[in-house]
Write a protein that holds these residues in place. Structure first.
Motif, PDB file in Angstrom:
ATOM      1  N   ARG A  70       3.005  -0.825  -6.741  1.00  0.00           N
ATOM      2  CA  ARG A  70       2.784  -0.924  -5.214  1.00  0.00           C
ATOM      3  C   ARG A  70       4.236  -1.140  -4.720  1.00  0.00           C
ATOM      4  O   ARG A  70       4.292  -0.864  -3.367  1.00  0.00           O
ATOM      5  N   TYR A  73       5.824   2.100  -4.392  1.00  0.00           N
ATOM      6  CA  TYR A  73       5.156   2.865  -3.246  1.00  0.00           C
ATOM      7  C   TYR A  73       5.652   2.398  -1.729  1.00  0.00           C
ATOM      8  O   TYR A  73       5.908   3.322  -0.986  1.00  0.00           O
ATOM      9  N   GLN A  77       7.858   4.758   1.085  1.00  0.00           N
ATOM     10  CA  GLN A  77       7.420   4.765   2.519  1.00  0.00           C
ATOM     11  C   GLN A  77       8.329   4.647   3.403  1.00  0.00           C
ATOM     12  O   GLN A  77       8.412   5.308   4.431  1.00  0.00           O
ATOM     13  N   LYS A  91       7.454  12.636  -4.723  1.00  0.00           N
ATOM     14  CA  LYS A  91       7.269  11.220  -4.982  1.00  0.00           C
ATOM     15  C   LYS A  91       5.782  10.904  -5.035  1.00  0.00           C
ATOM     16  O   LYS A  91       5.125  10.056  -5.764  1.00  0.00           O
ATOM     17  N   PHE A  95       3.547   9.199  -8.177  1.00  0.00           N
ATOM     18  CA  PHE A  95       2.732   8.062  -7.888  1.00  0.00           C
ATOM     19  C   PHE A  95       1.534   8.537  -8.566  1.00  0.00           C
ATOM     20  O   PHE A  95       0.769   7.677  -8.943  1.00  0.00           O
ATOM     21  N   GLU A  99      -0.400   6.537 -11.604  1.00  0.00           N
ATOM     22  CA  GLU A  99      -1.642   5.978 -11.409  1.00  0.00           C
ATOM     23  C   GLU A  99      -2.643   6.206 -12.346  1.00  0.00           C
ATOM     24  O   GLU A  99      -3.404   5.389 -12.955  1.00  0.00           O
TER      25      GLU A  99
END
Length: 203
Positions: A70, A73, A77, A91, A95, A99
């Protein structure tokens, strides 16, 4: 040949019926509430406690990894407007893979718990069954039925229930005590209580 076997079978059936009518056989029966036995078993409580501790450890490890994901991430962003479409696409792929790995990690942890503790649970349940069988033989029972989730007794008098005796015995065995000694001690306490009640009633 088939006819003679049929006649023989009928004769055996009639003989059995006549024998039962002549002198009805009394059976010593009892039942155990298997769900209560499972709930009150010290061995299973100990196993569930150890399983929960191990589960919490694995859960913390998994949560740490999800927290890292998280944070990374959120950082990505913030950087995305300055990095361009190609970087963002790379990216996003990264991710997604992370996950998926975490999802596989979670499945692996659940399997680990199952593989470690399920055989131990089965072993405890098997020991209980063996003890009940031995208990039945020692105490002269013809049948001991089970109730609970896998019930096969629709009705029985409360006086036939021996759940508490079995729970006390299997828990004593788990603690390394002699189940027969515990049973004898409890019986002596009951007799003493009954005697006291009779003496008080006589006064």
């Amino acid at each position: 040949m088939k006819k003679s076997l049929l006649i023989l079978g009928l004769a055996v059936t009639l003989f059995s019926c006549n024998k039962n009518e002549g002198g009805a056989t009394e059976f010593k029966t009892a039942y155990v509430d298997t769900q209560k036995l499972m709930d009150d078993s010290e061995a299973l409580k100990d196993l569930n406690s150890r399983s929960n501790v191990k589960g919490e450890e694995l859960k913390r490890e998994l949560n740490d990894e999800y927290q890292k994901l998280r944070l990374d991430y959120a950082k990505a962003q913030d950087e995305a407007p300055r990095r361009g479409a190609q970087w963002v696409q790379a990216k996003a792929q990264e991710f997604q893979e992370r996950e998926q790995k975490l999802s596989m990690m979670q499945d692996g942890m659940m399997r680990q718990l199952q593989e470690e503790f399920a055989p131990q649970r089965d072993s405890i349940v098997e020991e209980m069954r063996a003890y009940i069988k031995d208990y039945g033989k020692k105490n002269g029972y013809d049948y001991i039925y089970g109730t609970g989730d896998s019930a096969n007794v629709l009705y029985a008098k409360d006086s036939y229930e021996i759940t508490e005796e079995i729970i006390t015995a299997v828990n004593a065995k788990f603690k390394g005590e002699n189940p027969d000694a515990v049973k004898t001690e409890e019986k002596a306490t009951e007799v003493k209580a009954e005697t006291t009640e009779k003496e008080e009633a006589a006064k």
